[in-house]
Design a protein around this motif. Structure first.
Motif, PDB file in Angstrom:
ATOM      1  N   CYS A 139       0.857  -1.187   0.000  1.00  0.00           N
ATOM      2  CA  CYS A 139       0.000   0.000   0.000  1.00  0.00           C
ATOM      3  C   CYS A 139       0.892   1.236   0.000  1.00  0.00           C
TER       4      CYS A 139
ATOM      5  N   HIS B  29       0.211   4.151   0.832  1.00  0.00           N
ATOM      6  CA  HIS B  29      -0.042   5.131   1.897  1.00  0.00           C
ATOM      7  C   HIS B  29       1.069   5.059   2.938  1.00  0.00           C
ATOM      8  N   ALA B  30       1.279   3.877   3.545  1.00  0.00           N
ATOM      9  CA  ALA B  30       2.309   3.762   4.583  1.00  0.00           C
ATOM     10  C   ALA B  30       3.002   2.398   4.584  1.00  0.00           C
ATOM     11  N   GLY B  31       2.781   1.609   3.530  1.00  0.00           N
ATOM     12  CA  GLY B  31       3.595   0.407   3.367  1.00  0.00           C
ATOM     13  C   GLY B  31       3.019  -0.903   3.867  1.00  0.00           C
ATOM     14  N   ALA B  32       1.731  -0.979   4.147  1.00  0.00           N
ATOM     15  CA  ALA B  32       1.135  -2.254   4.579  1.00  0.00           C
ATOM     16  C   ALA B  32       1.186  -3.268   3.439  1.00  0.00           C
TER      17      ALA B  32
ATOM     18  N   CYS C 132      -7.092  -2.262   2.785  1.00  0.00           N
ATOM     19  CA  CYS C 132      -5.778  -2.270   3.426  1.00  0.00           C
ATOM     20  C   CYS C 132      -5.922  -2.573   4.924  1.00  0.00           C
TER      21      CYS C 132
ATOM     22  N   TRP D  86      -4.113  -1.714   7.405  1.00  0.00           N
ATOM     23  CA  TRP D  86      -3.656  -0.702   8.368  1.00  0.00           C
ATOM     24  C   TRP D  86      -4.620   0.450   8.535  1.00  0.00           C
ATOM     25  N   HIS D  87      -4.963   1.134   7.474  1.00  0.00           N
ATOM     26  CA  HIS D  87      -5.804   2.340   7.608  1.00  0.00           C
ATOM     27  C   HIS D  87      -7.027   2.318   6.701  1.00  0.00           C
ATOM     28  N   GLY D  88      -7.277   1.186   6.074  1.00  0.00           N
ATOM     29  CA  GLY D  88      -8.546   1.004   5.381  1.00  0.00           C
ATOM     30  C   GLY D  88      -8.679   1.536   3.973  1.00  0.00           C
ATOM     31  N   ALA D  89      -7.577   1.923   3.322  1.00  0.00           N
ATOM     32  CA  ALA D  89      -7.700   2.324   1.916  1.00  0.00           C
ATOM     33  C   ALA D  89      -8.294   1.159   1.127  1.00  0.00           C
TER      34      ALA D  89
ATOM     35  N   PHE E  22     -10.336   6.533  -0.149  1.00  0.00           N
ATOM     36  CA  PHE E  22      -9.469   6.863   0.974  1.00  0.00           C
ATOM     37  C   PHE E  22      -9.541   8.384   1.124  1.00  0.00           C
TER      38      PHE E  22
END
Ligand code: FES
Length: 102
Positions: free
Chosen positions: A43, A45-48, A62, A64-67, A79
Protein backbone atom coordinates in the motif's frame (compact mmCIF):
# COMPACT_ATOMS: atom_id res chain seq x y z
CA UNK A 1 9.52 -9.52 -18.74
CA UNK A 2 9.80 -12.71 -16.71
CA UNK A 3 7.13 -15.30 -16.07
CA UNK A 4 7.16 -16.17 -12.36
CA UNK A 5 5.17 -18.94 -10.64
CA UNK A 6 2.83 -17.74 -7.91
CA UNK A 7 1.22 -21.09 -7.09
CA UNK A 8 -1.38 -23.63 -8.10
CA UNK A 9 -4.91 -22.43 -8.86
CA UNK A 10 -6.11 -24.68 -6.01
CA UNK A 11 -3.95 -22.66 -3.59
CA UNK A 12 -5.70 -19.38 -4.57
CA UNK A 13 -9.44 -20.15 -4.52
CA UNK A 14 -12.15 -17.61 -5.32
CA UNK A 15 -12.15 -14.67 -2.95
CA UNK A 16 -8.59 -15.33 -1.73
CA UNK A 17 -5.25 -13.60 -2.20
CA UNK A 18 -1.67 -14.78 -2.35
CA UNK A 19 1.63 -13.00 -2.74
CA UNK A 20 5.10 -13.51 -4.10
CA UNK A 21 8.34 -11.63 -4.59
CA UNK A 22 9.66 -11.36 -8.12
CA UNK A 23 12.11 -9.03 -9.86
CA UNK A 24 12.50 -7.12 -6.60
CA UNK A 25 8.78 -6.42 -6.40
CA UNK A 26 6.19 -7.52 -3.86
CA UNK A 27 3.24 -8.83 -5.83
CA UNK A 28 -0.29 -9.65 -4.71
CA UNK A 29 -2.43 -12.08 -6.71
CA UNK A 30 -6.19 -12.10 -6.13
CA UNK A 31 -8.83 -14.51 -7.37
CA UNK A 32 -11.91 -12.42 -8.13
CA UNK A 33 -14.81 -14.68 -9.14
CA UNK A 34 -12.46 -17.11 -10.89
CA UNK A 35 -10.32 -14.47 -12.63
CA UNK A 36 -6.80 -13.79 -11.40
CA UNK A 37 -5.34 -10.30 -11.06
CA UNK A 38 -1.93 -9.11 -9.88
CA UNK A 39 -1.00 -5.74 -8.42
CA UNK A 40 1.75 -4.36 -6.23
CA UNK A 41 1.32 -5.78 -2.71
CA UNK A 42 2.54 -2.68 -0.88
CA UNK A 43 0.00 0.00 0.00
CA UNK A 44 1.54 3.29 -1.03
CA UNK A 45 -0.04 5.13 1.90
CA UNK A 46 2.31 3.76 4.58
CA UNK A 47 3.60 0.41 3.37
CA UNK A 48 1.14 -2.25 4.58
CA UNK A 49 1.11 -5.62 2.83
CA UNK A 50 -2.25 -5.66 1.11
CA UNK A 51 -2.55 -9.44 0.88
CA UNK A 52 -3.04 -9.33 4.67
CA UNK A 53 -6.15 -7.19 4.17
CA UNK A 54 -9.66 -8.19 3.13
CA UNK A 55 -10.86 -9.07 -0.36
CA UNK A 56 -14.55 -8.55 -1.16
CA UNK A 57 -15.39 -8.87 -4.85
CA UNK A 58 -12.62 -6.91 -6.57
CA UNK A 59 -12.10 -4.60 -3.58
CA UNK A 60 -9.10 -5.00 -1.29
CA UNK A 61 -9.19 -3.20 2.05
CA UNK A 62 -5.78 -2.27 3.43
CA UNK A 63 -5.20 -3.85 6.85
CA UNK A 64 -3.66 -0.70 8.37
CA UNK A 65 -5.80 2.34 7.61
CA UNK A 66 -8.55 1.00 5.38
CA UNK A 67 -7.70 2.32 1.92
CA UNK A 68 -9.76 0.44 -0.67
CA UNK A 69 -8.03 -0.72 -3.84
CA UNK A 70 -9.33 -2.31 -7.03
CA UNK A 71 -7.62 -5.71 -7.38
CA UNK A 72 -8.33 -5.75 -11.12
CA UNK A 73 -6.63 -2.42 -11.93
CA UNK A 74 -4.54 -1.29 -8.94
CA UNK A 75 -6.58 1.91 -8.79
CA UNK A 76 -7.60 3.51 -5.52
CA UNK A 77 -11.34 3.14 -4.86
CA UNK A 78 -11.60 5.21 -1.69
CA UNK A 79 -9.47 6.86 0.97
CA UNK A 80 -9.52 10.35 2.48
CA UNK A 81 -6.18 11.15 0.80
CA UNK A 82 -5.57 10.87 -2.92
CA UNK A 83 -3.09 8.03 -3.49
CA UNK A 84 -1.40 7.02 -6.74
CA UNK A 85 -2.61 3.79 -8.31
CA UNK A 86 -0.64 0.60 -7.73
CA UNK A 87 1.27 -1.08 -10.54
CA UNK A 88 -0.63 -4.00 -12.07
CA UNK A 89 0.80 -7.05 -13.78
CA UNK A 90 -0.34 -9.57 -16.34
CA UNK A 91 -1.44 -12.95 -14.95
CA UNK A 92 -1.14 -16.16 -16.96
CA UNK A 93 -2.81 -19.44 -15.97
CA UNK A 94 -1.45 -22.60 -17.58
CA UNK A 95 -1.94 -26.19 -16.49
CA UNK A 96 -3.55 -25.08 -13.20
CA UNK A 97 -0.52 -22.96 -12.37
CA UNK A 98 -0.75 -19.19 -11.84
CA UNK A 99 2.12 -17.03 -13.18
CA UNK A 100 2.73 -13.30 -13.15
CA UNK A 101 4.60 -11.54 -15.92
CA UNK A 102 6.87 -8.94 -14.31
S1 FES B 1 -0.92 1.68 4.81
FE1 FES B 1 -2.66 1.24 3.60
S2 FES B 1 -4.11 2.74 4.14
FE2 FES B 1 -2.36 3.22 5.36
Amino acid sequence: MAKVVVGKTSEIPQGKMSHTTAAGKEILVANVDGSYYAINDICNHAGAELHEGELAGNEITCPWHGAKWDASTGNLISFPQKLKGLESYKVIVENETVYVDV
